[in-house]
Design a protein around this motif. Structure first.
Motif, PDB file in Angstrom:
ATOM      1  N   MET A  84       0.812  -1.218   0.000  1.00 29.94           N
ATOM      2  CA  MET A  84       0.000   0.000   0.000  1.00 29.94           C
ATOM      3  C   MET A  84       0.849   1.274   0.000  1.00 29.94           C
ATOM      4  O   MET A  84       0.638   2.158  -0.853  1.00 29.94           O
ATOM      5  N   PRO A  85       1.827   1.436   0.910  1.00 35.81           N
ATOM      6  CA  PRO A  85       2.649   2.651   0.818  1.00 35.81           C
ATOM      7  C   PRO A  85       3.487   2.694  -0.448  1.00 35.81           C
ATOM      8  O   PRO A  85       3.790   3.778  -0.953  1.00 35.81           O
ATOM      9  N   MET A  86       3.847   1.518  -1.004  1.00 36.07           N
ATOM     10  CA  MET A  86       4.599   1.514  -2.256  1.00 36.07           C
ATOM     11  C   MET A  86       3.743   2.034  -3.401  1.00 36.07           C
ATOM     12  O   MET A  86       4.217   2.803  -4.254  1.00 36.07           O
TER      13      MET A  86
ATOM     14  N   TRP B 147       7.014   5.811   5.334  1.00 36.77           N
ATOM     15  CA  TRP B 147       5.951   4.895   5.756  1.00 36.77           C
ATOM     16  C   TRP B 147       6.335   3.438   5.461  1.00 36.77           C
ATOM     17  O   TRP B 147       6.077   2.548   6.275  1.00 36.77           O
ATOM     18  N   ILE B 148       6.980   3.202   4.330  1.00 34.09           N
ATOM     19  CA  ILE B 148       7.456   1.847   4.032  1.00 34.09           C
ATOM     20  C   ILE B 148       8.462   1.407   5.090  1.00 34.09           C
ATOM     21  O   ILE B 148       8.411   0.281   5.597  1.00 34.09           O
ATOM     22  N   GLY B 149       9.400   2.293   5.428  1.00 33.75           N
ATOM     23  CA  GLY B 149      10.372   1.969   6.462  1.00 33.75           C
ATOM     24  C   GLY B 149       9.710   1.690   7.790  1.00 33.75           C
ATOM     25  O   GLY B 149      10.094   0.748   8.505  1.00 33.75           O
ATOM     26  N   GLU B 150       8.700   2.490   8.130  1.00 38.52           N
ATOM     27  CA  GLU B 150       7.972   2.268   9.388  1.00 38.52           C
ATOM     28  C   GLU B 150       7.289   0.904   9.387  1.00 38.52           C
ATOM     29  O   GLU B 150       7.211   0.237  10.426  1.00 38.52           O
TER      30      GLU B 150
ATOM     31  N   LEU C 155      17.042   2.241   7.655  1.00 43.55           N
ATOM     32  CA  LEU C 155      17.734   2.738   6.462  1.00 43.55           C
ATOM     33  C   LEU C 155      16.773   3.466   5.528  1.00 43.55           C
ATOM     34  O   LEU C 155      17.068   4.562   5.024  1.00 43.55           O
ATOM     35  N   LEU C 156      15.600   2.886   5.295  1.00 42.43           N
ATOM     36  CA  LEU C 156      14.617   3.504   4.400  1.00 42.43           C
ATOM     37  C   LEU C 156      14.077   4.810   4.980  1.00 42.43           C
ATOM     38  O   LEU C 156      13.873   5.793   4.244  1.00 42.43           O
ATOM     39  N   MET C 157      13.846   4.836   6.276  1.00 45.84           N
ATOM     40  CA  MET C 157      13.355   6.058   6.902  1.00 45.84           C
ATOM     41  C   MET C 157      14.397   7.169   6.824  1.00 45.84           C
ATOM     42  O   MET C 157      14.066   8.341   6.595  1.00 45.84           O
ATOM     43  N   THR C 158      15.663   6.815   7.003  1.00 43.89           N
ATOM     44  CA  THR C 158      16.740   7.799   6.887  1.00 43.89           C
ATOM     45  C   THR C 158      16.832   8.338   5.465  1.00 43.89           C
ATOM     46  O   THR C 158      16.967   9.548   5.245  1.00 43.89           O
ATOM     47  N   ALA C 159      16.741   7.422   4.484  1.00 36.70           N
ATOM     48  CA  ALA C 159      16.779   7.844   3.082  1.00 36.70           C
ATOM     49  C   ALA C 159      15.589   8.738   2.751  1.00 36.70           C
ATOM     50  O   ALA C 159      15.716   9.700   1.981  1.00 36.70           O
ATOM     51  N   ALA C 160      14.438   8.445   3.335  1.00 38.77           N
ATOM     52  CA  ALA C 160      13.241   9.255   3.087  1.00 38.77           C
ATOM     53  C   ALA C 160      13.431  10.681   3.595  1.00 38.77           C
ATOM     54  O   ALA C 160      13.041  11.647   2.915  1.00 38.77           O
ATOM     55  N   ILE C 161      14.008  10.822   4.775  1.00 40.68           N
ATOM     56  CA  ILE C 161      14.238  12.162   5.322  1.00 40.68           C
ATOM     57  C   ILE C 161      15.214  12.938   4.442  1.00 40.68           C
ATOM     58  O   ILE C 161      15.000  14.132   4.145  1.00 40.68           O
ATOM     59  N   ALA C 162      16.269  12.277   3.991  1.00 43.79           N
ATOM     60  CA  ALA C 162      17.253  12.939   3.125  1.00 43.79           C
ATOM     61  C   ALA C 162      16.625  13.345   1.792  1.00 43.79           C
ATOM     62  O   ALA C 162      16.860  14.452   1.288  1.00 43.79           O
ATOM     63  N   TRP C 163      15.813  12.467   1.230  1.00 49.04           N
ATOM     64  CA  TRP C 163      15.140  12.759  -0.038  1.00 49.04           C
ATOM     65  C   TRP C 163      14.167  13.924   0.123  1.00 49.04           C
ATOM     66  O   TRP C 163      14.117  14.843  -0.698  1.00 49.04           O
ATOM     67  N   GLY C 164      13.399  13.916   1.211  1.00 51.76           N
ATOM     68  CA  GLY C 164      12.460  15.004   1.456  1.00 51.76           C
ATOM     69  C   GLY C 164      13.168  16.334   1.630  1.00 51.76           C
ATOM     70  O   GLY C 164      12.724  17.369   1.105  1.00 51.76           O
TER      71      GLY C 164
END
Length: 229
Positions: free
Chosen positions: A116-118, A140-143, A204-213
């Motif tokens: 769903m988040p994907m 959200w995927i990382g979460e 890792l995904l949550m960290t990448a999400a913050i950097a991307w945002g």
């Protein structure tokens, strides 16, 4: 005489337009298929939205740190209210993957809450051209990986509460998804390592999400201000 005068005018009149002209600088719908992982637009939305988005990133960062700090044995991210947001997609995944055998049916819950988040991420990125929104979906995927990790970690312990107030140790075999998945695949002894892998991937995904945002905010709101100054 009248027709002879009209004829030159008809010959010199411009050809009729063969279709609506495209506005310069804007591709027709469906023509521009190039996708970037940041927004290259002017700063028309102003610094207000940059601050608003930045505040959301700070909130997600702090929230992610809090979720990651909860030990898996205590339920990890499963203690968050987001667990209840993910749960309907988890159960829908079981239903969707039920025709593909018992193992895939059990795994379908995990797949459902990841799909769903994907789907949201891909829609925002490719359809709406909204990289910042897509970065939030990546978080959200990382979460969700953090939410899955304690369930996998409980495959042998069977102490976490399950849907309907049941517990794995008092439920029939197959009710606890990850006990069934890991037992059937011969990986039950690796439950803690698999859970740790899920948690690490989630962080890792949550960290990448913050950097991307943050990069998206800079490219859309900050960099145009610097160019115009």
């Amino acid at each position: 005489m009248i027709f002879s005068r009209l004829k030159p005018m008809q010959e010199t009149s411009p050809e009729p337009s063969k279709g609506p002209k495209k506005a310069q600088g804007h591709a027709a719908y469906g023509e521009d298929t190039h996708i970037t992982f940041y927004e290259q637009e002017d700063a028309s939305s102003g610094i207000f939205f940059a601050v608003l988005k930045g505040g959301l990133l700070v909130l997600l960062t702090l929230w992610g740190i809090k979720l990651a700090a909860i030990p898996l044995i205590e339920g990890g991210a499963g203690n968050s209210f987001l667990h209840n947001v993910n749960l309907p997609f988890h159960e829908a995944g079981h239903l969707f993957f039920s025709p593909f055998g018992r193992v895939i049916h059990s795994l379908g819950g995990t797949l459902g809450q990841l799909l769903m988040p994907m789907i949201c991420l891909l829609t925002l990125l490719f359809k709406q051209r909204d990289p910042f929104g897509a970065s939030v979906c990546l978080w959200w995927i990382g979460e969700n990986f953090l939410d899955i990790a304690p369930y996998a970690d409980d495959a042998r312990r069977l102490s976490l509460p399950l849907l309907g107030g049941n517990f794995g140790h008092s439920s029939p075999y197959g009710f606890h998804d990850w006990e069934f998945i890991l037992t059937e695949t011969g990986l039950l002894a690796q439950d803690h390592a698999i859970a740790a892998g899920f948690k690490g991937l989630g962080i890792l995904l949550m960290t990448a999400a913050i950097a991307w945002g943050a990069h998206s905010i800079y490219k859309k709101h900050i960099e145009p201000l610097k160019d115009n100054s």
